[in-house]
Every structure is written in structure tokens, then in C-alpha cells.
Design a protein around this motif. Structure first.
Motif, short mmCIF file in Angstrom:
data_model
loop_
_atom_site.label_atom_id
_atom_site.label_comp_id
_atom_site.label_asym_id
_atom_site.label_seq_id
_atom_site.Cartn_x
_atom_site.Cartn_y
_atom_site.Cartn_z
N ARG A 173 0.83 -1.21 0.00
CA ARG A 173 0.00 0.00 0.00
C ARG A 173 0.86 1.26 0.00
N GLY A 174 1.86 1.25 -0.83
CA GLY A 174 2.73 2.40 -0.96
C GLY A 174 3.88 2.45 0.03
N HIS A 175 3.87 1.59 1.03
CA HIS A 175 4.95 1.50 2.00
C HIS A 175 6.04 0.56 1.48
N THR A 176 7.28 0.87 1.80
CA THR A 176 8.40 0.06 1.34
C THR A 176 8.85 -0.90 2.44
N ASN A 177 8.95 -2.18 2.08
CA ASN A 177 9.47 -3.20 3.00
C ASN A 177 10.92 -3.51 2.63
N HIS A 178 11.79 -3.47 3.63
CA HIS A 178 13.20 -3.79 3.41
C HIS A 178 13.62 -4.87 4.39
N VAL A 179 14.08 -6.03 3.86
CA VAL A 179 14.47 -7.17 4.69
C VAL A 179 15.98 -7.13 4.92
N SER A 180 16.39 -7.35 6.16
CA SER A 180 17.82 -7.40 6.49
C SER A 180 18.07 -8.56 7.44
N TRP A 181 19.34 -8.97 7.50
CA TRP A 181 19.76 -10.08 8.34
C TRP A 181 20.66 -9.52 9.45
N ASP A 182 20.20 -9.56 10.68
CA ASP A 182 20.97 -9.03 11.81
C ASP A 182 21.69 -10.17 12.52
N PRO A 183 22.98 -10.00 12.87
CA PRO A 183 23.68 -11.05 13.65
C PRO A 183 22.92 -11.35 14.94
N ALA A 184 22.86 -12.64 15.29
CA ALA A 184 22.04 -13.07 16.43
C ALA A 184 22.79 -13.02 17.76
N GLY A 185 24.10 -13.33 17.75
CA GLY A 185 24.86 -13.37 19.00
C GLY A 185 25.78 -14.57 19.03
N PRO A 186 26.30 -14.93 20.20
CA PRO A 186 27.19 -16.09 20.31
C PRO A 186 26.49 -17.38 19.88
N ALA A 187 27.20 -18.18 19.09
CA ALA A 187 26.66 -19.45 18.62
C ALA A 187 27.53 -20.59 19.13
N VAL A 188 26.90 -21.63 19.67
CA VAL A 188 27.59 -22.84 20.08
C VAL A 188 27.43 -23.88 18.98
N LEU A 189 28.54 -24.39 18.51
CA LEU A 189 28.56 -25.37 17.43
C LEU A 189 29.17 -26.66 17.97
N ILE A 190 28.42 -27.74 17.92
CA ILE A 190 28.87 -29.03 18.44
C ILE A 190 28.95 -29.99 17.26
N THR A 191 30.15 -30.48 16.98
CA THR A 191 30.41 -31.18 15.72
C THR A 191 30.83 -32.63 15.96
#
Length: 531
Positions: A173-191
Motif C-alpha cells: 500500500r505504498g509503503h516500502t518493506n526492506h528485509v535485512s539479516w541481523d547477527p544473532a549473538g554467540p553461537a555454540v557449534l557441536i560437531t
């Protein structure tokens, strides 16, 4: 990709001591490896406490360690720092403190640093290959030519994809939507231990590219190349605290990591029971999780398939001694071609060479650990007791295991029931089963293929494109291969359905997981005049 989790070892049998080295350093295949944690840009040893003092712990100079053995011949490789709650808190704290600076680092600079890390890995492919072969027993030729180059590719792919990450703006409806990716924080990766550095880099690369900081907990059976990777990342200029590596057992350090309230993402590859525990713990803080939990994938062979190709696909499932989560371990073949297909398979298996993975002529190396070999053999023995027939293999390679290694013969079992344990549960070793379905009965083929609690992958062998499309569309699987196997593109989604996991990795799907997606909506009017 999703092996059963390793647990604390019982008291090790007496063995020759590792070579004499500087403190906290082991020489593995001629390569020095620091055996301490990497936390906040520093090497940290673990203090010995009552919680880490046990029959499986070596204590020296007030440090707690555990012994890492080679699956090739059982020799001890290193005494590894054994982390606990203190090291978990320190690592997450370092990641938390480094997060604001790393998240604010421009994408171009993050990408440059990831490429610099990739350069460092590329320069040390031989060191990484020989160390990882010693540590997990996979073929040295594969590490040199495929696995370690894939680590480089993982890093470069996500560095480049970060710079291309975008979503077209759209109007409402005439408004502009802009999508962005924000860093989430510390990630624990278990491999896991079956492809340690490759699978670690597959998680590390998108997490760091997204602007998150990372705490990596490698599998306790294969910690060495993660330590080398920390050195490479540091030398490439990665800021302190952006990447942290904490070694140890899941019950001691893994649980402390996933319970930390400062953690904002958890990615885990391993067993279903451990994933359930992680999910329950993460739920207390509403932390998003990504799980890759293995499978019991089918290989469907139709009568119109190229019989030579179908046999090649079947024997390919013995890759990495069967320790591949995607392996199509359940062969379902149309009745009329069963005997011809089986004959081709047995001819190919007879030509496989099992032995030392450092030998270029070796096709099948050892399994990871004596306890894992016992687990694999238990599945086979129970299946044989229940009436299954081993048309090849069926037990340990005694000639090799007597030398101290963990070698299990490539095994194919027939006469197995659909509801049997060997058909329903992931063995994660060089063990396949063969069943048939009536000629022309696609419905029964699909029913058998889907009749497990897993849904990671499926492979089809057929000469009919329309059949491939029909059957592939009905299979419960995150990946379906037609007349091929293990063709992977990092731009494609990877993950499983049902008990095979939660979420997808690869392409933009990785960024969707490691980021908080934001939509900014701007009105067409209401701007205040300048000046």
C-alpha cells in the motif's frame, strides 16, 4: 555427518606414551598440535577438579586431560585439555564480549577475513590431512583431494554469499518493506567425529559470515584439527573471542555450553537422544537450534536401471567405513533384477582393499573407536541371530584388528525383515541390508523406503525420468539423488525430516538460521523537511 555421540572412555589400556613434546603440545604425523583450549585469543589449560578427576583423566601440573587415540592402530596421539563448566563460561563470555565488535564489522571486512582463513587452510592442507587421518581414520587420499579442499570451499562460499545476501524491497500500500539479516549473538557449534574439520567449517563459515561469534566443541574422539584451525584463524587476523574452541566431553562441557543464557544459536550434529537433551535445555532460554541427526536412507534400484551404475552406487555406501549420515544403507531392489544386481555388488566388494588409511591403495579404513566397532558388530550379530544372512563380511577384519585397529569388514545382509532392528536403526558402519519389492510396484517401493523414523536422504537408480520424478516426489527425504550419490552444492538446502533433524543448512538458509531477520517498513509520506 551425524554419528552416534561419543562418551567418556573407560580407563585406557596401557600403551606407549606419546612422543616427548613441549608442554601442551603433541606431535601428530610430524605436525605439532597445541592440546589446550582456544578461548578469547589465548591458549587455556583445564584445571584439575574433582569433577574431572577419574580413571579416564590424566592429571599433570594441575591440569585435567583426556587421551586421544588413533583408530588406525590404537596408539595414543595426545593428552587433550578436558573442559568443564569453567571453560564453558569463559568461552561463552569471550564470545559475548567479542560479539558487538564483530557484528559491527562491515560485511566486506568479515568476508575478507574468512577468505584469509581459507588461504591459511589451503596453505596447510597437507598438515590438516595427515593429522585428521591419524585422528579419525578416514582415507588420507580423500582428506588431501576432497575433504580439506572442501573446508576451503566452505569458507569461501559463505564469505562470497554474505556479500550477495539481499532481498528485493517490496511495496505494501505504498509503503516500502526492506528485509535485512541481523547477527544473532554467540553461537555454540557441536560437531561430530566422522568428518571433523569439514563439518565444523560448514557451521563456522556461515556463523562468522553472519556476524555471530562462535564457540566450537569438537567431538572428543577427534579434537586435533579444530585446534589447528584455531591457530590458522588467529594467524589470518580473526579478532580474539570471535572463534573459541573448547574440548571435552558432552556431559561435562557440552551441557554447560548449551545451558549458558548468553548463547543465541546452537547447531548440533549427532544423535537423536542428545539432540532432545539440547533442545530441552535450549528451550529454557528460547534459543533456536539446528539439528542434523543422521538417517537410515534407502537406495531404490528399479529393473530399468543401469546394473553397473546401480552396483557402483551400492558399494559407494561403504565410503568412510560406512560412517556417513547420508549413506543409503537400505538397498531396495526390484525382484526381477535382484540376483544380477547382487552379483555385480559382490564382484565390486571383492575388489575393495581394507587397511591402513594412509596407504593410497586402501579403499576402506578403520572405524572410529573400539566401542563403536563393538556397537556395529552388535547390530550385525543380533541380525544374524534373527535369521539374516551375510552374503559378504559379517564381522571384524581379524587380521587388521589384531594389530590394534578398529576394522570392520564391508558387510551386506539379506533375509532381513522390514521391522527388524537392522533395517530400522542407524548402524553407522560398513553395513548394508538388501530387500526386494515386487516388479513394477512403485507403491511398495515407496512404502518400504519411507518406513523408518528417519528422513535424511534417498537415492534412486532408474532409467526412466518420469519414474524418477514420480518416486522422488513421494519420498520423505531432505535430499534425493537420481543415478548419483553425494553430489553436494553449498547453495542447496541440506537437512532432514522426521528424526533426521530440524532446519536446513546451505545457501541463504544458513543465514536465515544464524541471523535475526528484520523487516523495516517505511511510509511514503511524513518525512520532516531538512534544514
Amino acid at each position: 555427518m551425524a554419528p552416534p555421540d561419543s562418551d567418556p572412555d573407560p580407563a585406557p589400556a596401557p600403551a606407549p606414551a606419546p612422543p616427548s613434546n613441549p608442554p601442551h603440545t603433541a606431535t601428530v604425523a610430524g605436525v605439532p598440535v597445541d592440546t589446550r583450549h582456544w578461548i578469547g585469543g589465548e591458549r587455556i589449560a583445564s584445571a584439575a577438579t574433582s569433577a574431572t578427576a577419574s580413571a579416564s583423566t590424566a592429571t599433570s601440573a594441575a591440569t585435567a586431560t583426556f587421551t586421544d587415540h588413533s583408530p588406525i592402530d590404537g596408539t595414543p596421539l595426545a593428552e587433550i585439555a578436558r573442559g568443564g563448566a569453567d571453560e564453558a563460561r569463559a568461552a561463552v563470555g569471550a564470545a559475548r564480549d567479542a560479539f558487538p565488535g564483530w557484528a559491527a564489522t562491515p560485511p566486506g571486512e568479515r568476508a575478507r577475513l574468512l577468505h584469509a582463513v581459507a588461504d591459511g587452510v589451503e596453505a596447510r592442507i597437507e598438515d590438516l590431512a595427515v593429522v585428521e587421518t591419524a585422528d579419525n581414520g578416514a582415507l588420507l587420499r580423500s582428506h588431501r583431494r576432497g575433504v580439506m579442499p572442501r573446508v576451503v570451499h566452505n569458507l569461501r562460499h559463505f564469505a562470497d554469499r554474505l556479500l550477495a545476501l539481499a532481498h528485493d524491497d517490496f511495496e505494501t500500500r505504498g509503503h516500502t518493506n526492506h528485509v535485512s539479516w541481523d547477527p544473532a549473538g554467540p553461537a555454540v557449534l557441536i560437531t561430530p567425529w566422522n568428518a571433523p574439520l569439514m563439518l565444523a567449517s560448514w557451521k563456522i563459515a556461515p556463523a562468522l559470515a553472519a556476524g555471530n561469534t562462535v564457540v566450537l566443541k569438537p567431538a572428543e574422539w577427534t579434537p586435533l584439527t579444530a585446534s589447528l584451525f584455531a591457530d590458522i584463524a588467529h594467524e589470518a587476523g580473526l579478532p580474539a573471542g570471535v572463534l573459541n574452541v573448547v574440548q571435552g566431553y558432552g556431559a561435562e562441557v557440552g551441557e554447560a555450553l548449551v545451558a549458558d543464557p548468553d548463547v543465541r544459536r546452537i547447531s548440533f550434529t549427532g544423535s537423536v537422544p542428545t539432540a532432545r537433551r539440547i533442545a530441552a535445555t535450549a528451550g529454557a532460554h528460547l534459543v533456536p537450534c539446528s539439528f542434523e541427526l543422521g538417517g537410515k536412507s534407502p537406495l531404490l534400484v528399479f529393473a530399468d536401471a543401469d546394473p553397473q551404475l546401480a552396483a557402483d552406487l551400492a558399494v559407494e555406501q561403504f565410503d568412510n567405513a560406512g560412517q556417513v549420515c547420508l549413506a543409503a544403507t537400505r538397498i531396495l531392489v526390484e525382484e526381477s533384477v535382484r540376483d544380477v544386481f547382487l552379483g555385480h555388488v559382490l564382484d565390486r566388494v571383492a575388489k575393495l582393499t581394507q587397511g591402513d588409511p594412509r596407504d593410497e591403495a586402501t579403499d576402506v579404513g578403520p572405524n572410529i573407536h573400539p566401542r563403536h566397532v563393538e556397537r556395529v558388530d552388535g547390530f550385525v550379530r543380533r541380525a544374524l541371530d534373527a535369521g539374516a544372512k551375510a552374503v559378504t563380511g559379517g564381522g571384524r577384519n581379524t587380521e587388521l584388528t589384531e594389530r590394534g585397529g578398529n576394522y570392520y569388514l564391508p558387510t551386506l545382509l539379506t533375509d532381513v525383515a522390514q521391522d527388524s532392528e537392522i533395517v530400522q536403526e542407524e548402524v553407522f558402519g560398513p553395513v548394508l541390508t538388501l530387500q526386494t519389492f515386487p516388479d513394477g510396484d512403485e507403491d511398495e517401493a515407496v512404502r518400504l523406503a519411507n518406513d523408518t523414523r528417519f528422513g535424511l536422504a534417498a537415492t534412486l537408480a532408474t532409467g526412466d525420468r518420469e519414474r524418477a520424478a514420480r518416486v522422488g516426489a513421494r519420498l520423505v527425504a531432505g535430499t534425493v539423488w537420481v543415478n548419483c550419490f553425494f553430489v553436494r552444492d553449498l547453495s542447496a538446502p541440506f537437512g532432514g525430516s522426521r528424526a533426521s533433524g530440524i532446519g536446513r543448512e546451505g545457501g541463504d538458509w544458513s543465514f536465515d538460521f544464524y541471523c535475526d531477520l528484520k523487516n523495516t517498513v517505511t511510509a511514503p509520506k511524513g518525512w520532516a523537511p531538512h534544514g
